[in-house]
Enzyme design. Structure first.
Site: not given
Length: 176
Positions: A36, A79
Protein backbone atom coordinates in the site's frame (compact mmCIF):
# COMPACT_ATOMS: atom_id res chain seq x y z
CA UNK A 1 31.04 -13.16 45.24
CA UNK A 2 27.60 -11.93 46.43
CA UNK A 3 28.62 -8.37 45.68
CA UNK A 4 29.61 -9.33 42.13
CA UNK A 5 26.31 -11.18 41.52
CA UNK A 6 24.33 -8.23 42.91
CA UNK A 7 26.32 -5.90 40.67
CA UNK A 8 25.48 -8.01 37.59
CA UNK A 9 21.79 -8.25 38.54
CA UNK A 10 21.61 -4.46 38.95
CA UNK A 11 23.47 -3.92 35.67
CA UNK A 12 21.13 -6.25 33.75
CA UNK A 13 18.09 -4.70 35.48
CA UNK A 14 19.11 -1.16 34.53
CA UNK A 15 19.88 -2.25 30.96
CA UNK A 16 16.46 -3.93 30.66
CA UNK A 17 14.73 -0.85 32.10
CA UNK A 18 16.62 1.43 29.70
CA UNK A 19 15.68 -0.72 26.70
CA UNK A 20 12.04 -0.88 27.83
CA UNK A 21 11.92 2.94 28.18
CA UNK A 22 13.41 3.42 24.71
CA UNK A 23 11.00 0.96 23.06
CA UNK A 24 7.97 2.23 24.95
CA UNK A 25 8.52 6.00 24.73
CA UNK A 26 11.15 6.83 22.08
CA UNK A 27 11.14 4.43 19.14
CA UNK A 28 10.35 0.97 17.94
CA UNK A 29 11.05 -1.22 14.96
CA UNK A 30 8.20 -2.14 12.63
CA UNK A 31 7.99 -4.06 9.37
CA UNK A 32 6.01 -2.92 6.33
CA UNK A 33 3.47 -5.54 5.34
CA UNK A 34 1.95 -5.24 1.87
CA UNK A 35 2.25 -2.89 -1.06
CA UNK A 36 0.00 0.00 0.00
CA UNK A 37 2.94 2.40 0.37
CA UNK A 38 4.77 1.47 -2.88
CA UNK A 39 6.94 3.18 -4.28
CA UNK A 40 7.91 4.95 -1.06
CA UNK A 41 8.06 1.81 1.09
CA UNK A 42 8.09 -1.84 0.04
CA UNK A 43 6.76 -5.03 1.59
CA UNK A 44 9.33 -6.25 4.12
CA UNK A 45 11.04 -2.90 4.70
CA UNK A 46 12.12 -2.56 8.34
CA UNK A 47 11.58 0.87 9.86
CA UNK A 48 12.29 2.70 13.08
CA UNK A 49 9.22 4.60 14.26
CA UNK A 50 9.79 7.86 16.15
CA UNK A 51 7.36 7.72 19.08
CA UNK A 52 8.66 10.88 20.75
CA UNK A 53 8.03 13.72 18.26
CA UNK A 54 4.24 13.66 18.47
CA UNK A 55 4.42 14.06 22.24
CA UNK A 56 5.68 17.63 21.60
CA UNK A 57 4.18 18.56 18.22
CA UNK A 58 1.24 17.67 16.03
CA UNK A 59 1.43 15.41 13.00
CA UNK A 60 1.71 17.34 9.73
CA UNK A 61 0.39 16.84 6.23
CA UNK A 62 2.42 14.25 4.27
CA UNK A 63 3.94 12.69 7.41
CA UNK A 64 4.16 8.91 7.13
CA UNK A 65 2.57 7.55 10.29
CA UNK A 66 2.15 4.20 11.97
CA UNK A 67 -1.20 3.69 13.71
CA UNK A 68 -3.56 1.09 15.11
CA UNK A 69 -6.47 0.78 12.65
CA UNK A 70 -8.87 -0.78 15.15
CA UNK A 71 -9.36 -0.61 18.89
CA UNK A 72 -7.24 -3.20 20.70
CA UNK A 73 -5.55 -4.15 17.42
CA UNK A 74 -2.05 -5.56 17.53
CA UNK A 75 -1.79 -4.96 13.78
CA UNK A 76 -0.28 -1.64 12.69
CA UNK A 77 -0.94 0.29 9.48
CA UNK A 78 1.45 2.69 7.81
CA UNK A 79 0.01 5.52 5.69
CA UNK A 80 0.56 9.14 4.71
CA UNK A 81 -1.40 11.99 6.33
CA UNK A 82 -3.45 13.90 3.75
CA UNK A 83 -6.09 15.71 5.83
CA UNK A 84 -5.60 17.48 9.16
CA UNK A 85 -8.02 18.14 12.04
CA UNK A 86 -10.83 20.54 11.14
CA UNK A 87 -10.30 20.24 7.37
CA UNK A 88 -12.71 18.86 4.80
CA UNK A 89 -11.50 16.20 2.36
CA UNK A 90 -13.10 15.11 -0.90
CA UNK A 91 -11.90 13.01 -3.80
CA UNK A 92 -13.67 13.71 -7.09
CA UNK A 93 -14.59 11.30 -9.90
CA UNK A 94 -11.24 11.99 -11.62
CA UNK A 95 -9.31 10.96 -8.50
CA UNK A 96 -8.23 14.49 -7.54
CA UNK A 97 -8.00 15.27 -3.83
CA UNK A 98 -9.49 18.48 -2.46
CA UNK A 99 -8.75 19.94 0.97
CA UNK A 100 -11.20 22.64 2.04
CA UNK A 101 -12.27 22.93 -1.60
CA UNK A 102 -8.74 23.47 -2.96
CA UNK A 103 -6.88 20.95 -5.11
CA UNK A 104 -4.12 19.25 -3.09
CA UNK A 105 -0.68 19.58 -4.68
CA UNK A 106 1.37 16.51 -3.83
CA UNK A 107 4.21 14.33 -5.08
CA UNK A 108 2.87 11.03 -3.76
CA UNK A 109 0.30 8.62 -5.09
CA UNK A 110 0.59 9.90 -8.63
CA UNK A 111 -1.85 7.44 -10.22
CA UNK A 112 -5.48 8.54 -10.48
CA UNK A 113 -7.59 7.24 -7.63
CA UNK A 114 -10.11 4.79 -9.07
CA UNK A 115 -12.26 4.44 -5.93
CA UNK A 116 -12.75 7.52 -3.74
CA UNK A 117 -14.71 5.42 -1.23
CA UNK A 118 -16.09 7.46 1.67
CA UNK A 119 -14.31 10.56 0.33
CA UNK A 120 -16.59 10.74 -2.74
CA UNK A 121 -18.67 12.85 -0.34
CA UNK A 122 -17.02 15.64 1.62
CA UNK A 123 -15.56 14.41 4.94
CA UNK A 124 -15.12 16.91 7.75
CA UNK A 125 -12.38 15.87 10.14
CA UNK A 126 -12.91 16.26 13.88
CA UNK A 127 -10.61 17.94 16.38
CA UNK A 128 -8.27 14.95 16.70
CA UNK A 129 -8.84 13.21 13.37
CA UNK A 130 -6.59 12.68 10.36
CA UNK A 131 -7.36 11.46 6.84
CA UNK A 132 -4.69 9.07 5.56
CA UNK A 133 -3.95 7.41 2.23
CA UNK A 134 -1.42 4.85 1.08
CA UNK A 135 0.96 6.05 -1.65
CA UNK A 136 -0.19 3.11 -3.80
CA UNK A 137 -3.65 4.65 -3.91
CA UNK A 138 -5.41 1.89 -5.83
CA UNK A 139 -4.06 -0.87 -3.58
CA UNK A 140 -4.49 0.59 -0.11
CA UNK A 141 -6.96 0.13 2.72
CA UNK A 142 -7.03 3.61 4.22
CA UNK A 143 -9.37 6.42 5.33
CA UNK A 144 -11.52 5.91 2.23
CA UNK A 145 -12.62 2.57 3.71
CA UNK A 146 -15.29 2.35 6.42
CA UNK A 147 -13.10 -0.32 8.06
CA UNK A 148 -10.39 2.29 8.72
CA UNK A 149 -12.04 5.71 8.42
CA UNK A 150 -10.54 8.78 9.98
CA UNK A 151 -7.51 8.10 12.16
CA UNK A 152 -7.84 9.25 15.76
CA UNK A 153 -4.81 11.07 17.20
CA UNK A 154 -4.57 8.68 20.15
CA UNK A 155 -4.21 5.66 17.82
CA UNK A 156 -1.07 7.08 16.20
CA UNK A 157 1.99 5.16 17.40
CA UNK A 158 4.49 7.49 15.78
CA UNK A 159 6.18 8.82 12.67
CA UNK A 160 8.03 6.45 10.35
CA UNK A 161 11.53 7.86 10.59
CA UNK A 162 14.31 5.58 9.38
CA UNK A 163 14.49 2.59 7.01
CA UNK A 164 17.02 0.10 8.40
CA UNK A 165 16.38 -2.80 6.02
CA UNK A 166 17.10 -3.63 3.27
CA UNK A 167 20.55 -2.26 3.91
CA UNK A 168 20.79 -0.88 0.35
CA UNK A 169 17.82 1.39 1.10
CA UNK A 170 19.03 2.46 4.56
CA UNK A 171 18.22 6.10 5.32
CA UNK A 172 15.83 8.72 6.65
CA UNK A 173 12.34 8.79 5.16
CA UNK A 174 11.24 11.89 3.29
CA UNK A 175 7.87 13.13 4.48
CA UNK A 176 6.93 16.42 2.89
Amino acid sequence: MKKEILSWVLYIGFAALFIWLIIHFVGQRTVVSGSSMNNTLADGDNLIVDKLSYRFSDPERFDIIVFQPYEDSKELYIKRIIGLPGETVRIDENGSIYIDGKLLEENYGKEAIQNPGLASEEITLGENEYFVLGDNRNNSKDSRSADVGNVQRDTIVGKAWLRIWPIGSFGLLIHG
